[in-house]
Write a protein that holds these residues in place. Structure first.
Motif, PDB file in Angstrom:
ATOM      1  N   UNK A 300     -12.083  26.295 -11.949  1.00 25.63           N
ATOM      2  CA  UNK A 300     -10.668  26.585 -11.751  1.00 25.63           C
ATOM      3  C   UNK A 300     -10.343  28.013 -12.159  1.00 25.63           C
ATOM      4  N   UNK A 301     -10.730  28.392 -13.374  1.00 27.17           N
ATOM      5  CA  UNK A 301     -10.479  29.757 -13.852  1.00 27.17           C
ATOM      6  C   UNK A 301     -11.361  30.004 -15.066  1.00 27.17           C
ATOM      7  N   UNK A 302     -12.135  31.097 -15.012  1.00 30.38           N
ATOM      8  CA  UNK A 302     -12.988  31.419 -16.147  1.00 30.38           C
ATOM      9  C   UNK A 302     -13.979  30.301 -16.431  1.00 30.38           C
ATOM     10  N   UNK A 303     -13.940  29.790 -17.661  1.00 28.62           N
ATOM     11  CA  UNK A 303     -14.833  28.700 -18.072  1.00 28.62           C
ATOM     12  C   UNK A 303     -14.203  27.324 -17.866  1.00 28.62           C
ATOM     13  N   UNK A 304     -13.026  27.291 -17.282  1.00 26.04           N
ATOM     14  CA  UNK A 304     -12.341  26.012 -17.059  1.00 26.04           C
ATOM     15  C   UNK A 304     -12.929  25.327 -15.825  1.00 26.04           C
ATOM     16  N   UNK A 305     -13.677  24.252 -16.029  1.00 29.24           N
ATOM     17  CA  UNK A 305     -14.349  23.526 -14.952  1.00 29.24           C
ATOM     18  C   UNK A 305     -13.894  22.077 -14.966  1.00 29.24           C
ATOM     19  N   UNK A 306     -13.517  21.569 -13.794  1.00 28.86           N
ATOM     20  CA  UNK A 306     -13.168  20.159 -13.612  1.00 28.86           C
ATOM     21  C   UNK A 306     -14.201  19.558 -12.663  1.00 28.86           C
ATOM     22  N   UNK A 307     -14.608  18.326 -12.917  1.00 30.36           N
ATOM     23  CA  UNK A 307     -15.621  17.663 -12.086  1.00 30.36           C
ATOM     24  C   UNK A 307     -14.963  16.578 -11.233  1.00 30.36           C
TER      25      UNK A 307
END
Length: 555
Positions: A300-307
């Protein structure tokens, strides 16, 4: 279908010319059916080589009409095309729905089918009554007994029957039984028409190579007519897979985009579960670990990850998953950007309020400094000058001279205080000579020894003023609070940004949220810059201001 039936009827009624024309028409129809289906599959990467296999199968089927040619060379081309067509059909079915060989077992199965088709067709061409028993496409060799020939022909017939039944079963298993329910609806028509086609082809060839000439009005004629029909319908059934894939992608778009734009994240999960026909769809912060679950990471942004996690049964539809993941990523990024924008707007409002408050406080400070400093000195100066006039009127010239001398000193002190006051508001050196000279002048006036290393380039006026103000305020704070022995000031250009660093070796412990530093941060942020403060207790303070200074602003 009508042409296929007509070909059978004409053949049975003794009209070989009419049968041949009708067969050519059917072969052309089959060719176009395979060619169109192949072209429709080409743009879809999730189906691999399915499109090319369909097109090659159609071309080979068209060339099989050359088997009846009186030319030996053309007849052999027709024989080879017949072999390739059967091998390509097996290849196509064994690699569905991915359209590619994904395991060693599948590779072995495909190779085995090609080898079996070549062997069985060779036996049929050499000894089969349905083909040309006197075919001269083989080198002369020892003649086999009639019983041996019948055995080979029965073996070839058994192979073709097994060919049709096995491949038909594989097609039903892979497209109707094994897939996820959402895929079954997409593959149902393709599975049924494809299974009928391959079973019909195998059955027809099995009957055709049986010892003895096939009876035109017997089982062979029925199977032949059915095969001609399904050879046209089979590719058209596969076309429905492409149509449904497009419909699924459109349904994902409709489900995730509402009348007011993209759905909020709270509704996105249910929308994806509905359109993918998978109630287990989840948007989580960690990849799936349970068996039978698959997932796609969405950055999503930078280190923000959704699975995005879902049932592994959907792995056979990678393009559908990619479409769902792309829209989910777009929706989540939109929500993230909206939240970030709201935070930035709130920060701007708070920064503006602090700037207004800082301006008011600065005006009050100036008023106080003028009242307590220069104004008091000017009042004292006026009183001294009045006293000197009185003394002169009384003839006390020596005393008047001393009073005027004291008044001159008072005036000089007032001028110095005014200069110090105006330095914080405006620096003539900065305006005339640039940031480097202004910082050097600032260091010279500091009671704490200070060194300066600064770029000599002239920067945008707003950038120079902000940098000078930050440096002046940082040096003032160091003088008042740091107990430092030395101050270092550096200013350099990095990647079209001015990086200003003011560092001291004092006691540290400065709070970045203090009113003074907050005011500096607001001034820097107003120019789209960034201010960072590092001040561990006992290890000094480092203040770093980064201000944009693109090349076109350097003039």
């Amino acid at each position: 279908m009508t042409a296929g039936v007509q070909a059978t009827v004409n053949d049975a009624s003794g009209d070989p010319l009419g049968a041949h024309v009708a067969l050519v028409i059917v072969v052309v129809m089959v060719f176009w059916a395979f060619l169109v289906a192949g072209l429709m599959f080409e743009p879809y990467r999730q189906f691999g080589h399915t499109g090319r296999l369909l097109q090659l199968t159609g071309i080979c089927h068209l060339l099989t009409v050359l088997q009846d040619s009186r030319s030996w060379s053309l007849a052999r081309v027709g024989d080879v095309a017949s072999i390739l067509m059967l091998g390509l059909l097996a290849h196509l079915i064994l690699t569905l729905p991915q359209g590619r060989i994904i395991s060693g077992r599948r590779r072995a199965a495909v190779a085995g089918m090609y080898a079996g088709v070549v062997a069985a067709t060779a036996v049929s061409l050499r000894y089969g009554p349905g083909f040309d028993a006197g075919c001269d496409c083989f080198p002369p060799g020892p003649e086999l007994s009639a019983a041996a020939q019948r055995g080979l022909l029965y073996g070839s017939a058994a192979f073709f029957w097994a060919y049709g039944l096995i491949l038909g079963g594989v097609l039903i298993w892979r497209l109707l039984i094994r897939p996820h329910p959402a895929q079954r609806r997409s593959f149902s028509l393709a599975a049924l028409t494809g299974a009928l086609t391959i079973v019909g082809v195998g059955g027809r060839l099995g009957l055709f190579v049986m010892p003895g000439t096939p009876a035109p009005d017997g089982p062979y004629a029925v199977v032949y007519a059915a095969t001609l029909t399904t050879m046209v319908l089979g590719p058209l059934g596969l076309v429905t897979v492409v149509v449904r894939a497009r419909m699924h992608q459109a349904s994902i778009l409709d489900a995730t985009v509402g009348d007011q734009g993209l759905l909020p994240p709270s509704e996105l999960e249910n929308a994806l579960a509905t359109v993918l026909k998978d109630p287990t769809v989840r948007l989580t912060g960690h990849p799936p670990v349970e068996p039978g679950r698959s997932g796609v990471p969405l950055r999503i942004a930078g280190d923000h990850v959704v699975h995005l996690t879902y049932s592994s049964a959907l792995d056979g539809q990678p393009e559908l998953i990619r479409s769902a993941a792309a829209l989910a990523r777009l929706t989540l990024r939109d929500d993230h950007l909206r939240a970030e924008l709201a935070d930035n707007l709130e920060a701007v409002r708070a920064s503006r309020a602090r700037i207004v408050q800082a301006g008011d406080a600065e005006r009050r400070r100036i008023e106080r400094d003028l009242h307590d400093g220069a104004q008091q000195r000017l009042v004292s100066l006026a009183a001294r000058l009045g006293l000197a006039l009185l003394q002169l009127s009384r003839g006390q010239h020596a005393t008047a001279t001393a009073t005027v001398t004291a008044a001159v000193g008072e005036l000089q002190d007032a001028l110095e205080e005014l200069r110090e006051l105006t330095r914080g508001l405006h620096s003539p050196v900065l305006e005339n000579a640039g940031l480097a000279q202004a910082l050097a002048s600032l260091a010279e006036r500091s009671p704490i020894p200070a060194s300066v290393m600064a770029t000599g380039e002239r920067l945008a006026p707003a950038v120079e003023r902000a940098a000078y103000f930050v440096a002046a305020e940082a040096v003032t704070n160091a003088i008042k609070h740091s107990q430092a022995q030395r101050i270092t000031i550096t200013a350099e250009i990095r990647n079209a940004r001015l990086v200003l660093t003011i560092q001291d070796d004092g006691i540290g412990g400065a709070r970045a949220t203090g009113s003074g530093l907050s005011g500096l941060a607001d001034r820097v942020a107003a120019l789209d810059g960034r201010l960072t403060v590092t001040s561990p207790p006992g290890r000094g303070t480092a203040l770093v201001a980064e201000l944009p200074s693109p090349p076109h602003d350097l003039r």
